[in-house]
Design an enzyme around this catalytic site. Sequence first.
Site, PDB file in Angstrom:
ATOM      1  N   GLY A  24      54.616  36.066  41.445  1.00 22.27           N
ATOM      2  CA  GLY A  24      53.170  36.003  41.643  1.00 22.27           C
ATOM      3  C   GLY A  24      52.639  34.596  41.461  1.00 22.27           C
ATOM      4  N   ALA A  25      53.371  33.608  41.977  1.00 17.69           N
ATOM      5  CA  ALA A  25      53.095  32.206  41.656  1.00 17.69           C
ATOM      6  C   ALA A  25      52.017  31.575  42.525  1.00 17.69           C
ATOM      7  CB  ALA A  25      54.382  31.386  41.792  1.00 17.69           C
ATOM      8  N   ASN A  26      51.497  32.291  43.515  1.00 19.34           N
ATOM      9  CA  ASN A  26      50.573  31.651  44.451  1.00 19.34           C
ATOM     10  C   ASN A  26      49.113  31.698  44.017  1.00 19.34           C
ATOM     11  OD1 ASN A  26      51.135  34.562  45.387  1.00 19.34           O
ATOM     12  ND2 ASN A  26      49.164  34.107  46.357  1.00 19.34           N
ATOM     13  N   GLY A  28      46.101  32.663  40.463  1.00 14.83           N
ATOM     14  CA  GLY A  28      45.820  33.097  39.104  1.00 14.83           C
ATOM     15  C   GLY A  28      46.736  32.492  38.061  1.00 14.83           C
ATOM     16  N   GLY A  30      49.895  32.902  37.606  1.00 17.03           N
ATOM     17  CA  GLY A  30      51.157  32.420  38.153  1.00 17.03           C
ATOM     18  C   GLY A  30      51.040  31.017  38.719  1.00 17.03           C
ATOM     19  N   SER A 148      49.735  42.942  28.650  1.00 19.40           N
ATOM     20  CA  SER A 148      48.273  42.915  28.612  1.00 19.40           C
ATOM     21  C   SER A 148      47.806  43.513  27.296  1.00 19.40           C
ATOM     22  CB  SER A 148      47.713  43.733  29.783  1.00 19.40           C
ATOM     23  OG  SER A 148      46.339  44.008  29.615  1.00 19.40           O
ATOM     24  N   TYR A 173      47.686  51.747  35.101  1.00 13.25           N
ATOM     25  CA  TYR A 173      47.815  50.312  34.841  1.00 13.25           C
ATOM     26  C   TYR A 173      48.215  50.101  33.383  1.00 13.25           C
ATOM     27  CZ  TYR A 173      46.664  45.417  34.064  1.00 13.25           C
ATOM     28  OH  TYR A 173      46.728  44.087  33.700  1.00 13.25           O
TER      29      TYR A 173
END
Length: 307
Positions: A24-26, A28, A30, A148, A173
């Site tokens: 998820g590096a693209n 936020g 990440g 979280s 979630y």
Amino acid sequence: MTKHQSWGADRIPDQRGRVCVVTGANSGLGLETTRALVRAGGHVVLAVRDEAKGCEAAERVGGSTEVRRLDLADLDSVRAFAGRLREEHTRVDVLVNNAGVFAPPRTLSAQGYELQLAANHLGHFALTGLLLDLLAEGRDPRVVTVSSLNHRQGRLDFEDLHGERRYSPMGHYNRSKLANAVFGWQLHRRLAAAGSPVRSLLAHPGYAATNIQTSAPTGLLKFLFGRLLIPLAQGAERGALPQLYAATAEEARSGQFIGPGGIGELRGAPGAVEFAPRALDEEAGRRLWTESERLTGVRYGLPAAAV
């Protein structure tokens, strides 16, 4: 709670020569994690579902990066990503299990599993297992799994793990974030029992303003997290500090849960925080581990830690 009040991204040790994988590096957390690791000299593999967005992020970050497609909700994609990484790298020094799906209507993954459990937990469980031998070859190797605050509200119902009988977007979630916490702790215990050099740590960002909340598909959740509560949130750059601390700080210890040190763990400098008691439950941990190996087909070969 142990606070590290002066710790910021400028305290990250020299990462030159280290290979870091960030899911998820693209965007936020990440993206901020990637940016900080690259600034410290690390080489970062941006593991992203959308390669075009990943390439845009890599261009903004600069430095030493590569972009690889990874859909954590599809175990075939996880295996393909791990296979390609193995062809191109002889070791991995840091794996940051950061990517996440937030509170969609009930949706199934490519393998027919509830989407949040699949993407947030099972995909990362499989990825970590498939890369574990590369991590064992790393220098000060670490796995950082991002959970979280909501893991404290989570419940693991093994009789209805995928919400076939009852589904709640936030409830599932929370379940997936509890699964992250259980996995990270169990991985620590099993790695220690095996005498592995790999450290397993957990991190949470507190309440950080990222697109995971603003992209919530349901109107009430989007309004609540994307607008009403935003003034309470810290930015993604600050929210990424706990996972950066877990990934790089020399004093970070395997088995620690790192989160913001402020009131309610909502914001502040990173520090060691407490797990929810149910995250440390050994019976639940063994059961989730066994079920995760069954659902993913990835077996670690690590001994269960003695109670």
